[in-house]
Write a protein that holds these residues in place. Structure first.
Motif, PDB file in Angstrom:
ATOM      1  N   ALA A  33       0.820  -1.164  -0.024  1.00 37.15           N
ATOM      2  CA  ALA A  33      -0.155  -0.070  -0.039  1.00 37.15           C
ATOM      3  C   ALA A  33       0.880   1.347  -0.070  1.00 37.15           C
ATOM      4  CB  ALA A  33      -0.917  -0.065   1.157  1.00 37.15           C
ATOM      5  N   GLY A  34       0.634   2.230  -0.841  1.00 35.86           N
ATOM      6  CA  GLY A  34       1.269   3.585  -0.947  1.00 35.86           C
ATOM      7  C   GLY A  34       2.383   3.400  -2.055  1.00 35.86           C
ATOM      8  N   LYS A  35       2.839   2.246  -2.282  1.00 42.71           N
ATOM      9  CA  LYS A  35       3.824   2.167  -3.294  1.00 42.71           C
ATOM     10  C   LYS A  35       3.224   1.935  -4.682  1.00 42.71           C
ATOM     11  CE  LYS A  35       7.341  -0.044  -0.747  1.00 42.71           C
ATOM     12  NZ  LYS A  35       6.763  -0.427   0.701  1.00 42.71           N
ATOM     13  N   TRP A  36       4.151   2.620  -5.651  1.00 44.53           N
ATOM     14  CA  TRP A  36       3.585   2.914  -7.130  1.00 44.53           C
ATOM     15  C   TRP A  36       3.815   1.644  -7.943  1.00 44.53           C
ATOM     16  CZ3 TRP A  36       0.914   7.261  -8.211  1.00 44.53           C
ATOM     17  CH2 TRP A  36       0.630   7.892  -7.006  1.00 44.53           C
ATOM     18  N   GLU A  37       3.054   1.628  -9.098  1.00 40.12           N
ATOM     19  CA  GLU A  37       3.109   0.334 -10.166  1.00 40.12           C
ATOM     20  C   GLU A  37       2.629   0.930 -11.376  1.00 40.12           C
ATOM     21  OE1 GLU A  37       1.058  -3.089  -8.874  1.00 40.12           O
ATOM     22  OE2 GLU A  37      -0.992  -1.726  -8.879  1.00 40.12           O
ATOM     23  N   PHE A  38       2.979  -0.006 -12.269  1.00 37.53           N
ATOM     24  CA  PHE A  38       2.034   0.397 -13.486  1.00 37.53           C
ATOM     25  C   PHE A  38       0.855  -0.552 -13.702  1.00 37.53           C
ATOM     26  CE2 PHE A  38       6.512   0.906 -14.695  1.00 37.53           C
ATOM     27  CZ  PHE A  38       6.685   2.214 -15.110  1.00 37.53           C
ATOM     28  N   PRO A  39      -0.233  -0.326 -14.067  1.00 37.24           N
ATOM     29  CA  PRO A  39      -1.531  -1.190 -14.022  1.00 37.24           C
ATOM     30  C   PRO A  39      -1.229  -2.446 -14.708  1.00 37.24           C
ATOM     31  CG  PRO A  39      -1.672   0.896 -15.671  1.00 37.24           C
ATOM     32  CD  PRO A  39      -0.615   0.852 -14.887  1.00 37.24           C
ATOM     33  N   GLY A  40      -2.013  -3.267 -14.084  1.00 34.53           N
ATOM     34  CA  GLY A  40      -1.950  -4.572 -15.126  1.00 34.53           C
ATOM     35  C   GLY A  40      -2.429  -5.598 -13.863  1.00 34.53           C
ATOM     36  N   GLY A  41      -1.855  -6.991 -14.301  1.00 38.16           N
ATOM     37  CA  GLY A  41      -2.166  -8.107 -13.270  1.00 38.16           C
ATOM     38  C   GLY A  41      -1.765  -9.434 -13.877  1.00 38.16           C
ATOM     39  N   LYS A  42      -2.165 -10.591 -13.309  1.00 38.22           N
ATOM     40  CA  LYS A  42      -2.038 -11.760 -13.861  1.00 38.22           C
ATOM     41  C   LYS A  42      -2.622 -12.047 -15.239  1.00 38.22           C
ATOM     42  CE  LYS A  42      -1.963 -13.640  -9.153  1.00 38.22           C
ATOM     43  NZ  LYS A  42      -2.625 -12.454  -8.286  1.00 38.22           N
ATOM     44  N   VAL A  43      -1.751 -12.972 -16.067  1.00 32.20           N
ATOM     45  CA  VAL A  43      -2.274 -13.461 -17.371  1.00 32.20           C
ATOM     46  C   VAL A  43      -3.223 -14.719 -17.057  1.00 32.20           C
ATOM     47  CG1 VAL A  43      -1.507 -14.217 -19.486  1.00 32.20           C
ATOM     48  CG2 VAL A  43      -0.258 -12.151 -18.369  1.00 32.20           C
ATOM     49  N   GLU A  44      -4.184 -14.722 -17.382  1.00 34.02           N
ATOM     50  CA  GLU A  44      -5.144 -16.066 -17.047  1.00 34.02           C
ATOM     51  C   GLU A  44      -4.791 -16.946 -18.115  1.00 34.02           C
ATOM     52  OE1 GLU A  44      -6.972 -16.170 -14.410  1.00 34.02           O
ATOM     53  OE2 GLU A  44      -7.203 -14.029 -14.033  1.00 34.02           O
TER      54      GLU A  44
END
Length: 138
Positions: A33-44
């Motif tokens: 929480a509070g750290k930054w990332e690029f949007p995205g997620g797991k490949v199904e």
């Protein structure tokens, strides 16, 4: 069953607009929480990287994106059982990103990339992205 023993893929979108990239602040889990990332997620299972990115950006930001070239190399995640691949992307229409799953969103210029605390996996991607962003502003 399924893909036991294989490496899971996680994808991120470096959404670029007017020489700036979209950064997203995590709202959970507590250690991120509070750290930054690029949007995205797991490949199904059965899903391509591009399809996963398009789906994740719709879910997380409410936007449609067009996916471009890879940024940098795959980055190992966690205990090495997953890898992160990030792609350049751009918004497909005038709809603005909204923080549907993040605490905050910011558009960062090349000289602002170090003003946020990135998740460790995103740090090498930020380094690879810096010259790409700089080329947009020339």
């Amino acid at each position: 069953m399924g893909n036991q023993g294989s490496t899971r893929r996680v994808v991120g979108a470096a959404i670029v607009e007017a020489g700036r990239v979209l950064a997203c602040a995590r709202s959970s889990p507590p250690e991120a929480a509070g750290k930054w990332e690029f949007p995205g997620g797991k490949v199904e299972t059965g899903e391509s990287d591009v399809a996963a990115l398009i789906r994740e950006c719709e879910e997380e930001l409410g936007v449609r994106i067009e996916v471009g070239d890879r940024v940098g190399h795959d980055v190992p995640l966690g205990r090495g059982d997953a890898v992160l691949g990030v792609y350049l992307a751009r918004l497909r229409d005038e709809v603005r990103p909204r923080p549907l799953e993040h605490a905050e969103l910011r558009w960062l210029a090349p000289d602002e990339l170090d003003t946020v605390t990135w998740l460790p996996a995103d740090v090498p991607i930020v380094a690879a992205l810096r010259p790409i962003l700089a080329s947009y502003s020339r």
